[in-house]
Write an enzyme that holds these catalytic residues in place. Structure first.
Site, PDB file in Angstrom:
ATOM      1  N   SER A  42      33.610  39.435  74.559  1.00  0.00           N
ATOM      2  CA  SER A  42      35.053  39.539  74.736  1.00  0.00           C
ATOM      3  C   SER A  42      35.509  40.780  73.995  1.00  0.00           C
ATOM      4  O   SER A  42      34.706  41.466  73.359  1.00  0.00           O
ATOM      5  CB  SER A  42      35.747  38.305  74.163  1.00  0.00           C
ATOM      6  OG  SER A  42      35.745  38.399  72.754  1.00  0.00           O
ATOM      7  N   LYS A  43      36.821  41.024  74.065  1.00  0.00           N
ATOM      8  CA  LYS A  43      37.366  42.237  73.424  1.00  0.00           C
ATOM      9  C   LYS A  43      37.083  42.271  71.929  1.00  0.00           C
ATOM     10  O   LYS A  43      37.061  43.332  71.318  1.00  0.00           O
ATOM     11  CB  LYS A  43      38.863  42.334  73.698  1.00  0.00           C
ATOM     12  CG  LYS A  43      39.143  42.566  75.172  1.00  0.00           C
ATOM     13  CD  LYS A  43      40.341  43.479  75.389  1.00  0.00           C
ATOM     14  CE  LYS A  43      40.455  43.930  76.833  1.00  0.00           C
ATOM     15  NZ  LYS A  43      41.408  43.181  77.624  1.00  0.00           N
TER      16      LYS A  43
END
Ligand code: GLU
Length: 482
Positions: A244-245
């Site tokens: 994920s980010k």
């Protein structure tokens, strides 16, 4: 094997994620290897979350990676009649039914069940409606969805990567095919299009495994041949949690814009879940295409290792001919406002030598730009640590540099051997170590403590430029000592 037809079917609700790009790449490799057809389909039926801008970004990302398609892009939003037609077929066969339940009520029921720790599944209330009840709902123009009537039984899927996976349909609720606004759900859209587009292999991420039994049921209900499935392992961050980010950039365009080379990215993505069967890491696009097979795809999750990507990128920068790097460096220098057109004209050959000199130590294109900058401009920063370590700690350095300047100025030939001899003799005359003089000169000429071999650097820099930069260094030292 029949003609291979595969597809990449992104939803334009976000940028092209590295996971999506990996899926696209594996489909593309698979098609290209056997002369099959690669189709691009945009699944944009979530109108609220889809945007044209994202479609552009996705196409841009695919083009950057060199992934071309033979058919499409098809847009699901332009194919609504087709989904309705298939839905009517399912209704006519008794494989689907209208559902008039209000989503708010169902949502509430679901929340209560979750709170009480119970599993929740739609209770088929509308499947049991009498003809009169249906008629009255229709007369009242009640909003309705179409649900699939999930038959009881087991589904066995032979996945090309995971092998046999079994599902019991009792865990699957009567899922919605058509929403009340007439838009198809993902399942209906995907299956209808995969049928219409005669897709032979569905290659996509593992996160779609739970969707597959529903889709197989739809094929069966429609009397169509089920395609082969290959579910690719998930991509995790370094902490083995889903990427994920939090783990850094996940958008392909980020890497395009931050100095990664397309070939490096393709090589890196290829290794996310696939291996050639030996420990080779660096593989050209051509080699990857030759070596790729679904048999080489692993079942277990892969790790997105930024360090490995950077390393690969540095290898590709190193391998790339200077003439191909030049436009990329130019773009970066233009952004810095430091580009000089002569670098493409009368001084082009010289500038290519500069790139050759600095590329070996560059991980990203911006590194290459930053290392080229001191060759073009006097306005490059001195790294504060290098200043402390190699400049300010040496007493009387300004005078030493002056001396070096004088001697270099007298040289007739500025080749490596001559500048080396000159620098060593100067150090000897001044009774300081050559290393000290070398380090200080490097910081003066590049602003950094590490870089290419100093004598090679001096030769490429040339006499004029070297003397001007040493002059700047002397001024800096004099002003620092004041
Ligand atoms: N639109 C879906 C996605 O982006 C496609 C899934 C599939 O390949 O069936 O995940």
């Amino acid at each position: 094997m029949d003609e291979v037809r595969v597809r990449f079917a992104p939803s334009p609700t976000g940028e092209l994620h590295v996971g999506g790009a990996r899926t696209a790449l594996f489909n593309w490799f698979f098609a290209r290897k056997v002369g099959g057809t690669f189709i691009l389909r945009i699944e944009d039926t979530d109108v609220q979350r889809s945007s044209e801008e994202m479609v552009r970004v996705i196409l841009d990302g695919l083009s950057w990676l060199g992934i071309d398609w033979d058919e499409g892009p098809y847009f699901q939003s332009k194919r609504l009649d087709l989904y309705h037609q298939y839905c009517r077929q399912l209704l006519a066969r008794g494989a689907a039914y209208y559902c008039y339940c209000l989503p708010e009520r169902l949502q509430k029921e679901k929340e209560i069940a979750i709170k009480e720790g119970r599993a929740w599944k739609y209770d088929r209330r509308c499947c049991r409606l009498s003809q009169e009840e249906i008629l009255s709902k229709e007369m009242a123009k009640s909003s309705r969805t179409v649900r699939f009537l999930v038959p009881a039984g087991k589904i066995v899927m032979e996945d090309l990567i995971h092998k046999t996976i079994e599902f019991d349909t009792q865990n699957i609720e009567d899922f919605v095919l058509l929403r009340s606004d007439g838009l198809p759900t993902y399942h209906l859209g995907a299956v209808v299009d995969d049928i219409e587009m005669q897709i032979t292999h569905v290659i996509r991420g593992d996160d779609h495994i739970p969707n597959t039994p529903k889709q197989i049921l739809l094929y069966n209900a429609l009397g169509k041949k089920v395609p082969l499935f290959a579910h690719l392992p998930l991509i995790m961050g370094s902490d083995r949690k889903r990427l994920s980010k939090r783990h850094g950039a996940t958008s392909v365009i980020y890497y395009k814009e931050h100095g990664y080379l397309s070939d490096a990215m393709v090589n890196f993505l290829a290794l996310l879940g696939w291996s050639p069967g030996d420990d080779r890491t660096l593989m050209s696009r051509k080699e990857l295409l030759e070596l790729f097979s679904l048999e080489g795809v692993s079942k277990s999750n892969s790790i997105f290792d930024h360090k490995k990507l950077e390393w690969l990128n540095s290898q590709y920068i190193n391998l790339k001919p200077e003439v191909e790097l030049l436009p990329l460096v130019k773009e970066g220098l233009q952004k810095e406002g430091c580009w000089q057109p002569s670098m493409e004209r009368e001084e082009r050959d010289w500038f290519l030598k500069v790139i050759q000199l600095v590329k070996t130590r560059s991980r990203l294109i911006p590194d290459l730009v930053a290392s080229s900058l001191p060759f073009l401009s006097l306005d490059y920063p001195y790294d504060p640590e290098a200043v402390q370590k190699h400049l300010l700690s040496i007493e009387g350095l300004s005078a030493y540099i002056r001396k070096l300047q004088e001697r270099l100025n007298k040289l007739e030939s500025f080749d490596q051997a001559s500048v080396e001899q000159c620098l060593r003799e100067t150090a000897e005359e001044l009774s300081i170590s050559a290393a000290k003089l070398i380090h200080a000169t490097r910081v003066g000429l590049t602003g950094k403590a590490v870089g290419p071999g100093i004598f090679e650097l001096l030769e490429v820099m040339g006499k004029e430029r070297t003397l001007r930069r040493l002059e700047r260094l002397v001024e800096f030292l004099d002003s620092s000592n004041r």
